[in-house]
Design an enzyme around this catalytic site. Structure first.
Site, PDB file in Angstrom:
ATOM      1  N   SER A  11       0.837  -1.201   0.000  1.00  0.00           N
ATOM      2  CA  SER A  11       0.000   0.000   0.000  1.00  0.00           C
ATOM      3  C   SER A  11       0.871   1.249   0.000  1.00  0.00           C
ATOM      4  O   SER A  11       1.963   1.262   0.583  1.00  0.00           O
ATOM      5  CB  SER A  11      -0.855  -0.034   1.269  1.00  0.00           C
ATOM      6  N   TYR A  69      -2.168  -1.058  10.995  1.00  0.00           N
ATOM      7  CA  TYR A  69      -2.394  -1.622   9.666  1.00  0.00           C
ATOM      8  C   TYR A  69      -1.225  -1.274   8.736  1.00  0.00           C
ATOM      9  O   TYR A  69      -0.650  -2.131   8.066  1.00  0.00           O
ATOM     10  CB  TYR A  69      -3.717  -1.098   9.058  1.00  0.00           C
ATOM     11  N   LYS A 117       1.907  -3.694   6.697  1.00  0.00           N
ATOM     12  CA  LYS A 117       2.332  -3.692   5.289  1.00  0.00           C
ATOM     13  C   LYS A 117       3.835  -3.396   5.199  1.00  0.00           C
ATOM     14  O   LYS A 117       4.564  -4.033   4.441  1.00  0.00           O
ATOM     15  CB  LYS A 117       1.544  -2.649   4.493  1.00  0.00           C
TER      16      LYS A 117
END
Ligand code: NAD
Ligand code: WQD
Length: 337
Positions: free
Chosen positions: A125, A150, A154
């Protein structure tokens, strides 16, 4: 050739399975249905004429993974979408996010290694750039400080997968850094299906348009952008899906570790999106300006020229089609799947 698609009944995964099947690949899905609906399988079958093989299982279930690889010795690569993705929820449930995303990926990669499948395309992302050091963002832009667990999952998973390629040269790892996926399949039968109140802009707008929410809250109009609202690089989910097929072609070249931004290179503000959506749908979107959302940045858009040069991939759809397709999906499926 079979491709294992983790999270294949989810939003991006389902569109990717369609494009894989269109390109002649066999897709095998593993998904625990924690954030998706098995009705997706019927929709994929209706669009492509082929029902993908589906395993309802968790990627943290090592026995299930072992069985899938044993039953499908023709799996050559994995596209790994499975994970939790709600930014706000990750702040209140960090352990669940690290367990699902990090431990889940470790289980998957170990099972792949044990099965001799050493090719993986990973859903990363633009969030890993934090507040980006420069705009447009190239892949050389340093990774930044994430503002939520979150994002850290990643960023950490990028590091873990990179380390795997250092230790064993047989691995091919492609990290795809998505910008802001929106839109839906042209048929209007597949799209994003958030549970509860949508966190992201486009599903919130479409729910206002369909009458499920009465207005949009615009999170801040005092950013340093052309109209004060946040600017992002929105990309049609079908373009994103095709990017994964192109990445698989790259893997065939034994590419080792590769990193690509998948975006359009164009930035649109929140109010630009509201206007584009109103034009595409003919529906007025009432909105109110509210304070900034914690953790948001002003501007984020990609330089996607590396993907063009090395993958032969470039986004085809513009903002008009993104809005039209999001709207067609929401209008035809007001309650989702
Ligand atoms: P999604 O929630 O629609 O799809 C993820 C799928 O993974 C769901 O079907 C869910 O049921 C499944 N899943 C979750 N944990 C699992 C587990 N432990 N075992 C098996 N299945 C599991 O999300 P999406 O928008 O399609 O995103 C796909 C991937 O792309 C995610 O990794 C996400 O973090 C990443 N990503 C998404 C965006 C975005 O804005 N949508 C942007 C950048 C990156
Ligand atoms: C876009 C713009 C908001 C909702 C998130 C994740 C990122 C990635 C993609 C997974 C911002 C504004 C939004 C609303 C608003 N996901 N907004 N009202 O924050 O760019 O990225 O999804 O990897 O990690 O952080 O996307 O759609 O939430 O917001 O004004 O109700 O719309 O402030 O400027 P974001 P978004």
């Amino acid at each position: 050739m079979s491709i294992l698609v983790t999270g294949g009944t989810g939003y991006i995964g389902s569109h990717t399975v369609v494009e894989l099947q269109n390109a002649g690949f066999e897709a095998i899905i593993i998904d625990n249905l924690s954030n998706s609906n098995p009705e997706v399988l019927n929709r994929i079958e209706a669009i492509t004429g082929k029902r993908p093989k589906f395993y309802e299982a968790d990627i943290r279930d090592k026995e299930a993974l072992k069985k899938i690889f044993a039953e499908n010795p023709d799996i050559e690569s994995c596209i790994h979408f499975a994970g939790l993705k709600a930014v706000g929820e990750s702040v209140s449930k960090p352990l669940e996010y690290y367990n699902n995303n990090i431990y889940g990926t470790l289980c998957l990669v170990e099972a792949m290694r044990d099965a001799g499948v050493k090719n993986i395309v990973f859903s990363s992302s633009a969030t890993i750039y934090g507040d980006p050091a420069f705009i447009p963002i190239t892949e050389k832009c340093p990774k930044g400080v994430c503002t939520n667990p979150y994002g850290w999952t990643k960023s950490m998973l990028e590091q873990i997968l990179s380390d795997v390629t250092v230790a064993d040269k047989e691995w091919n790892v492609i990290l795809l850094r998505y910008f802001n996926p929106i839109g839906a399949h042209k048929s209007g039968t597949m799209g994003e299906n958030p549970s509860g109140i949508p966190n992201n802009l486009m599903p919130y707008i479409t729910q206002v348009a369909v009458g499920k929410r009465d207005h949009l809250n615009v999170f801040g109009n005092d950013y340093d952008t052309h109209d004060g609202t946040g600017v992002r690089d929105y990309i049609h989910v079908v373009d994103l899906a095709i990017g994964h097929v192109k990445a698989l072609n790259k893997i065939k070249e034994n590419c080792g570790l590769k990193i690509y931004n998948l975006g359009t290179g164009h930035g649109y503000s929140v109010l630009d999106i509201v206007k584009a959506f109103e034009e595409a749908s003919g529906v007025k979107i009432p909105y109110e300006i509210t304070p900034r959302r914690p953790g948001d940045i002003a501007t984020c858009y990609a330089d996607a020229s590396l993907a063009k040069k090395e993958l032969g991939w470039e986004a085809q759809y513009g903002i008009k089609e993104m809005c039209e397709d999001s709207w067609r999906w929401q209008k035809n499926n007001p309650e989702g799947y």
